[in-house]
Design a protein around this motif. Structure first.
Motif, PDB file in Angstrom:
ATOM      1  N   PHE A 166       0.837  -1.190   0.000  1.00  0.00           N
ATOM      2  CA  PHE A 166       0.000   0.000   0.000  1.00  0.00           C
ATOM      3  C   PHE A 166       0.877   1.248   0.000  1.00  0.00           C
ATOM      4  O   PHE A 166       2.034   1.213   0.448  1.00  0.00           O
ATOM      5  CB  PHE A 166      -0.919   0.009   1.233  1.00  0.00           C
ATOM      6  CG  PHE A 166      -1.868  -1.149   1.283  1.00  0.00           C
ATOM      7  CD1 PHE A 166      -3.100  -1.089   0.647  1.00  0.00           C
ATOM      8  CD2 PHE A 166      -1.539  -2.312   1.976  1.00  0.00           C
ATOM      9  CE1 PHE A 166      -3.987  -2.147   0.694  1.00  0.00           C
ATOM     10  CE2 PHE A 166      -2.412  -3.374   2.032  1.00  0.00           C
ATOM     11  CZ  PHE A 166      -3.637  -3.293   1.382  1.00  0.00           C
ATOM     12  N   TYR A 167       0.307   2.320  -0.472  1.00  0.00           N
ATOM     13  CA  TYR A 167       1.018   3.595  -0.454  1.00  0.00           C
ATOM     14  C   TYR A 167       1.209   4.058   0.987  1.00  0.00           C
ATOM     15  O   TYR A 167       0.307   3.946   1.820  1.00  0.00           O
ATOM     16  CB  TYR A 167       0.244   4.656  -1.232  1.00  0.00           C
ATOM     17  CG  TYR A 167       0.390   4.544  -2.737  1.00  0.00           C
ATOM     18  CD1 TYR A 167       1.624   4.710  -3.353  1.00  0.00           C
ATOM     19  CD2 TYR A 167      -0.715   4.279  -3.541  1.00  0.00           C
ATOM     20  CE1 TYR A 167       1.759   4.618  -4.732  1.00  0.00           C
ATOM     21  CE2 TYR A 167      -0.598   4.182  -4.918  1.00  0.00           C
ATOM     22  CZ  TYR A 167       0.649   4.346  -5.503  1.00  0.00           C
ATOM     23  OH  TYR A 167       0.786   4.246  -6.866  1.00  0.00           O
ATOM     24  N   SER A 168       2.407   4.595   1.256  1.00  0.00           N
ATOM     25  CA  SER A 168       2.733   5.124   2.572  1.00  0.00           C
ATOM     26  C   SER A 168       3.172   6.573   2.434  1.00  0.00           C
ATOM     27  O   SER A 168       3.244   7.124   1.334  1.00  0.00           O
ATOM     28  CB  SER A 168       3.842   4.297   3.233  1.00  0.00           C
ATOM     29  OG  SER A 168       5.044   4.400   2.490  1.00  0.00           O
ATOM     30  N   ALA A 169       3.485   7.191   3.569  1.00  0.00           N
ATOM     31  CA  ALA A 169       3.912   8.591   3.539  1.00  0.00           C
ATOM     32  C   ALA A 169       5.222   8.767   2.787  1.00  0.00           C
ATOM     33  O   ALA A 169       5.487   9.839   2.229  1.00  0.00           O
ATOM     34  CB  ALA A 169       4.045   9.115   4.972  1.00  0.00           C
ATOM     35  N   ALA A 170       6.059   7.718   2.740  1.00  0.00           N
ATOM     36  CA  ALA A 170       7.327   7.818   2.009  1.00  0.00           C
ATOM     37  C   ALA A 170       7.129   7.872   0.505  1.00  0.00           C
ATOM     38  O   ALA A 170       8.014   8.328  -0.225  1.00  0.00           O
ATOM     39  CB  ALA A 170       8.226   6.635   2.384  1.00  0.00           C
ATOM     40  N   ASP A 171       5.985   7.407   0.014  1.00  0.00           N
ATOM     41  CA  ASP A 171       5.724   7.416  -1.426  1.00  0.00           C
ATOM     42  C   ASP A 171       5.191   8.754  -1.917  1.00  0.00           C
ATOM     43  O   ASP A 171       5.213   9.012  -3.116  1.00  0.00           O
ATOM     44  CB  ASP A 171       4.723   6.308  -1.787  1.00  0.00           C
ATOM     45  CG  ASP A 171       5.248   4.935  -1.434  1.00  0.00           C
ATOM     46  OD1 ASP A 171       6.429   4.667  -1.696  1.00  0.00           O
ATOM     47  OD2 ASP A 171       4.467   4.130  -0.877  1.00  0.00           O
ATOM     48  N   LEU A 172       4.705   9.572  -1.004  1.00  0.00           N
ATOM     49  CA  LEU A 172       4.139  10.864  -1.392  1.00  0.00           C
ATOM     50  C   LEU A 172       5.245  11.915  -1.363  1.00  0.00           C
ATOM     51  O   LEU A 172       5.566  12.475  -0.310  1.00  0.00           O
ATOM     52  CB  LEU A 172       3.003  11.241  -0.456  1.00  0.00           C
ATOM     53  CG  LEU A 172       1.851  10.234  -0.386  1.00  0.00           C
ATOM     54  CD1 LEU A 172       0.840  10.652   0.659  1.00  0.00           C
ATOM     55  CD2 LEU A 172       1.183  10.091  -1.740  1.00  0.00           C
ATOM     56  N   VAL A 173       5.820  12.169  -2.513  1.00  0.00           N
ATOM     57  CA  VAL A 173       6.946  13.097  -2.638  1.00  0.00           C
ATOM     58  C   VAL A 173       6.612  14.117  -3.717  1.00  0.00           C
ATOM     59  O   VAL A 173       6.049  13.764  -4.768  1.00  0.00           O
ATOM     60  CB  VAL A 173       8.250  12.344  -3.005  1.00  0.00           C
ATOM     61  CG1 VAL A 173       9.425  13.315  -3.101  1.00  0.00           C
ATOM     62  CG2 VAL A 173       8.543  11.262  -1.978  1.00  0.00           C
ATOM     63  N   ILE A 174       6.951  15.361  -3.444  1.00  0.00           N
ATOM     64  CA  ILE A 174       6.701  16.415  -4.427  1.00  0.00           C
ATOM     65  C   ILE A 174       7.533  16.154  -5.679  1.00  0.00           C
ATOM     66  O   ILE A 174       8.728  15.903  -5.602  1.00  0.00           O
ATOM     67  CB  ILE A 174       7.033  17.800  -3.834  1.00  0.00           C
ATOM     68  CG1 ILE A 174       6.098  18.109  -2.661  1.00  0.00           C
ATOM     69  CG2 ILE A 174       6.924  18.896  -4.891  1.00  0.00           C
ATOM     70  CD1 ILE A 174       6.404  19.412  -1.958  1.00  0.00           C
ATOM     71  N   GLY A 175       6.870  16.219  -6.834  1.00  0.00           N
ATOM     72  CA  GLY A 175       7.542  15.960  -8.105  1.00  0.00           C
ATOM     73  C   GLY A 175       7.429  14.530  -8.580  1.00  0.00           C
ATOM     74  O   GLY A 175       7.936  14.204  -9.662  1.00  0.00           O
TER      75      GLY A 175
END
Length: 203
Positions: A166-175
Motif C-alpha cells: 500500500f502507499y505510505s507517507a514515504a511514497d508521497l513526494v513532491i515531483g
C-alpha cells in the motif's frame, strides 16, 4: 410472669409502637440513629488506601513496606511531556490522531471530439491520514464547470499498481507520479504542516 409483664409495660411506655399486639404485620423495625456513610478510604503519606474493615492492625513484629518519597504523588505538580514525544512508544492511532498530510496534485484528462483542446488539467488534493495510512483524493468543486467533481477516491488504504503493498507517507513526494486505479497523478506541492512533518522526520 410478673417480671415479664413489668418489662412489657416499660417497653410500651418507651415505645408507642409496642402498644400494638405482637402479631405479623403489627411489628416495626427499629429506626437507625445514624444515616451517615461509612468511609472506606484513609490517607497515609499522600497515598490513598482502602480500609480493611474487621482486620486487626499488624503488630510491631510484622514487616510493613516503608513509603518512599518517590511513591508520594503531588497533585499540584503535573507530569509534562515534550511536544516532540517519541511516537513509537504510543499506538499510531494515538500518536498521529487528527494529523493529516495534504498534497496538491493534478492529472491530465484526454478530451475527445474537441478542436479547441486535446486534454485538460484537473487539480485535486490528496489527504493522507497518518493514524491508519489511509488516503482519499478529492477535486475542489467549481461552479458551472460542466464536469462531475468531488471525491475521486474515498478514504481507504490505496494499493500500489504493482501489488507490492500500500502507499505510505514515504511514497508521497513532491515531483513524483502516483498511479491510482489507472489514473496518474502528479504531486506538485503540499501545505506547511506537511513540510514541517517531513522536516522533523528527516525527510
Amino acid at each position: 410472669l410478673a417480671s415479664v409483664t413489668a418489662q412489657h409495660a416499660v417497653a410500651m411506655a418507651s415505645d408507642p409502637t409496642s402498644k400494638l399486639p405482637y402479631l405479623p404485620g403489627y411489628t416495626f423495625e427499629k429506626k437507625k440513629q445514624n444515616y451517615g456513610k461509612t468511609q472506606y478510604f484513609q490517607k497515609t503519606a499522600g497515598l490513598s488506601f482502602v480500609k480493611h474493615v474487621g482486620v486487626p492492625k499488624p503488630g510491631q513484629g510484622v514487616n510493613i513496606p516503608r513509603v518512599t518519597p518517590d511513591m508520594v504523588v503531588d497533585k499540584d505538580k503535573k507530569a509534562t511531556k515534550p511536544l516532540n514525544a517519541e511516537p513509537e512508544k504510543l499506538p499510531a492511532w494515538v500518536a498521529y490522531d487528527r494529523k493529516v498530510l495534504r498534497f496538491y496534485a493534478y492529472f491530465k484528462e484526454t478530451v475527445d471530439g474537441s478542436a479547441l483542446e486535446n486534454f485538460r488539467v484537473r487539480k485535486c488534493i490528496f489527504y493522507y491520514y497518518l493514524e491508519d495510512d489511509s488516503m482519499h483524493i478529492a477535486e475542489p468543486r467549481q461552479q458551472n464547470s460542466g464536469m462531475p467533481q468531488g471525491v475521486f477516491v474515498k478514504r481507504h488504504r490505496v494499493q500500489k499498481p504493482n501489488g507490492t503493498g500500500f502507499y505510505s507517507a514515504a511514497d508521497l513526494v513532491i515531483g513524483s507520479n502516483l498511479e491510482v486505479y489507472g489514473r496518474v497523478f502528479r504531486i506538485y506541492d503540499c501545505d506547511d504542516f506537511t513540510k514541517q512533518f517531513y522536516k522533523d522526520n528527516g525527510a
